[in-house]
Write an enzyme that holds these catalytic residues in place. Structure first.
Site, PDB file in Angstrom:
ATOM      1  N   MET A 289       6.668  10.066   0.123  1.00  0.00           N
ATOM      2  CA  MET A 289       7.512   9.184   1.410  1.00  0.00           C
ATOM      3  C   MET A 289       7.186   7.753   1.370  1.00  0.00           C
ATOM      4  O   MET A 289       6.368   7.296   2.297  1.00  0.00           O
ATOM      5  CB  MET A 289       6.759   9.900   2.888  1.00  0.00           C
ATOM      6  CG  MET A 289       5.541  10.252   2.521  1.00  0.00           C
ATOM      7  SD  MET A 289       5.146  11.622   1.504  1.00  0.00           S
ATOM      8  CE  MET A 289       5.890  12.975   2.395  1.00  0.00           C
ATOM      9  N   PRO A 290       7.575   7.054   0.440  1.00  0.00           N
ATOM     10  CA  PRO A 290       7.420   5.568   0.306  1.00  0.00           C
ATOM     11  C   PRO A 290       8.022   4.804   1.469  1.00  0.00           C
ATOM     12  O   PRO A 290       9.059   5.193   1.768  1.00  0.00           O
ATOM     13  CB  PRO A 290       7.997   5.097  -1.146  1.00  0.00           C
ATOM     14  CG  PRO A 290       7.945   6.552  -1.932  1.00  0.00           C
ATOM     15  CD  PRO A 290       8.496   7.496  -1.070  1.00  0.00           C
ATOM     16  N   TYR A 291       7.403   3.604   1.694  1.00  0.00           N
ATOM     17  CA  TYR A 291       7.969   2.731   2.618  1.00  0.00           C
ATOM     18  C   TYR A 291       8.138   1.459   2.029  1.00  0.00           C
ATOM     19  O   TYR A 291       7.332   0.912   1.274  1.00  0.00           O
ATOM     20  CB  TYR A 291       7.028   2.399   3.703  1.00  0.00           C
ATOM     21  CG  TYR A 291       7.784   1.675   4.894  1.00  0.00           C
ATOM     22  CD1 TYR A 291       8.890   1.730   5.644  1.00  0.00           C
ATOM     23  CD2 TYR A 291       6.959   0.345   4.749  1.00  0.00           C
ATOM     24  CE1 TYR A 291       9.161   0.675   6.449  1.00  0.00           C
ATOM     25  CE2 TYR A 291       7.259  -0.687   5.787  1.00  0.00           C
ATOM     26  CZ  TYR A 291       8.407  -0.645   6.495  1.00  0.00           C
ATOM     27  OH  TYR A 291       8.818  -1.443   7.527  1.00  0.00           O
TER      28      TYR A 291
ATOM     29  N   LYS B  96       4.640   0.629   0.152  1.00  0.00           N
ATOM     30  CA  LYS B  96       3.651   1.526   0.690  1.00  0.00           C
ATOM     31  C   LYS B  96       3.820   2.813   0.137  1.00  0.00           C
ATOM     32  O   LYS B  96       4.742   3.555   0.348  1.00  0.00           O
ATOM     33  CB  LYS B  96       3.522   1.574   2.108  1.00  0.00           C
ATOM     34  CG  LYS B  96       2.982   0.336   2.786  1.00  0.00           C
ATOM     35  CD  LYS B  96       2.925   0.486   4.248  1.00  0.00           C
ATOM     36  CE  LYS B  96       2.912  -0.921   5.084  1.00  0.00           C
ATOM     37  NZ  LYS B  96       1.767  -1.513   4.855  1.00  0.00           N
TER      38      LYS B  96
ATOM     39  N   PHE C 281      12.026   5.253   2.502  1.00  0.00           N
ATOM     40  CA  PHE C 281      12.623   4.317   3.459  1.00  0.00           C
ATOM     41  C   PHE C 281      12.357   2.723   3.129  1.00  0.00           C
ATOM     42  O   PHE C 281      11.272   2.523   2.227  1.00  0.00           O
ATOM     43  CB  PHE C 281      11.590   4.269   4.699  1.00  0.00           C
ATOM     44  CG  PHE C 281      11.774   5.315   5.704  1.00  0.00           C
ATOM     45  CD1 PHE C 281      12.558   6.583   5.291  1.00  0.00           C
ATOM     46  CD2 PHE C 281      11.210   5.255   7.079  1.00  0.00           C
ATOM     47  CE1 PHE C 281      12.661   7.506   6.266  1.00  0.00           C
ATOM     48  CE2 PHE C 281      11.231   6.320   8.000  1.00  0.00           C
ATOM     49  CZ  PHE C 281      12.013   7.397   7.614  1.00  0.00           C
TER      50      PHE C 281
END
Lengths: 69, 69, 69, 69, 69, 69
Positions: E1-3, A7, E41
């Site tokens: 802010m990748p997940y 994401k 994350f």
């Protein structure tokens, strides 16, 4: 048969960059866990900056601060 | 209170097909685990073919190969 | 290449029931969207009743109420 | 470093409401588990009513019933 | 802010391999999308082979076939 | 019918804290989006610190650093 979900914020990820994320994730699973390449699925979600929060604020607000607004 | 998430590529899934996926998933949970129908949630995600990878390639690229391009 | 994630509470789902959920989901995607069976992934998550909430209460609490506790 | 994912139907959630969901989730994790605010990620997914099912029916169908159609 | 969420079957992934998956995913997002390392994350889910299906069968069954059982 | 998924590291979350997360999330959706309480699902995932990465390192490693190891 790994499944990888990435994401990221929807800030202009190109098709070429998506291909690199797909290739890179698949290669990572092959290298670390010896997973056959054809069994790895990768799904990329692009999330609007209004819909992503960090530290209690939207990324839209964070980006405005970064630009000095 | 089951939760079912179905991810498919965004290649023309009709509203009628979505209703069949919702009905079918709900019936499956009822039949196998005796879950009351009204407690089952189903969420369908349609993923762009550029954003889905299999075997290190995007589905966009796989579809082009299938068409002989 | 569909991906199906089924989340249910961890209340004694047997291996046979899991096989039925896997088979049933795969057959559903084949029937409704003509997806080749070998391309469908199914992941079942069993969630502790303390970790699942409905209507603001944990399923642990709901089950106790159902039993008249 | 909590991660919170909120899925709601795509029925006109405003940017202000999204900010309240982000702020509220982050505050909740801080209050209950003492998680530092800057480490909490929140991702909001807005799902089309055709793509969300409850009780075997799409939310599109449920909304039509609620309106007496 | 990748997940990044990586799901693999629970077949003996070591702590060292998990560290390589975390490091490799983080490096991939940095290289391809220039994402600052500290904002990425990674969550690894290990799924029991009874709970993962491919082609309508559990991975437990597939592994037994591979071993010639 | 919102669905909220909260992922936190598996570092001793009590049943009482889980109830507060469930109640708090449900109240948040009611307050911000006027969602009826009984339609909100909350699922809490507790993730082992070896399986969660931030900034390219596992939380296990980060916690050791915080303790001065």
């Amino acid at each position: 048969m790994p499944y990888v979900n990435i994401k990221v914020t929807d800030e202009g990820v190109s098709a070429a960059q998506k291909r690199m994320l797909i290739e890179g994730s698949t290669a990572l699973l092959e290298r670390v866990l010896n997973k056959p390449r054809h069994t790895t699925f990768v799904v990329i979600d692009e999330v609007a900056t209004d819909n992503w929060g960090v530290g209690g604020e939207s990324v839209t607000a964070l980006r405005a601060k970064e630009r000095g607004e």
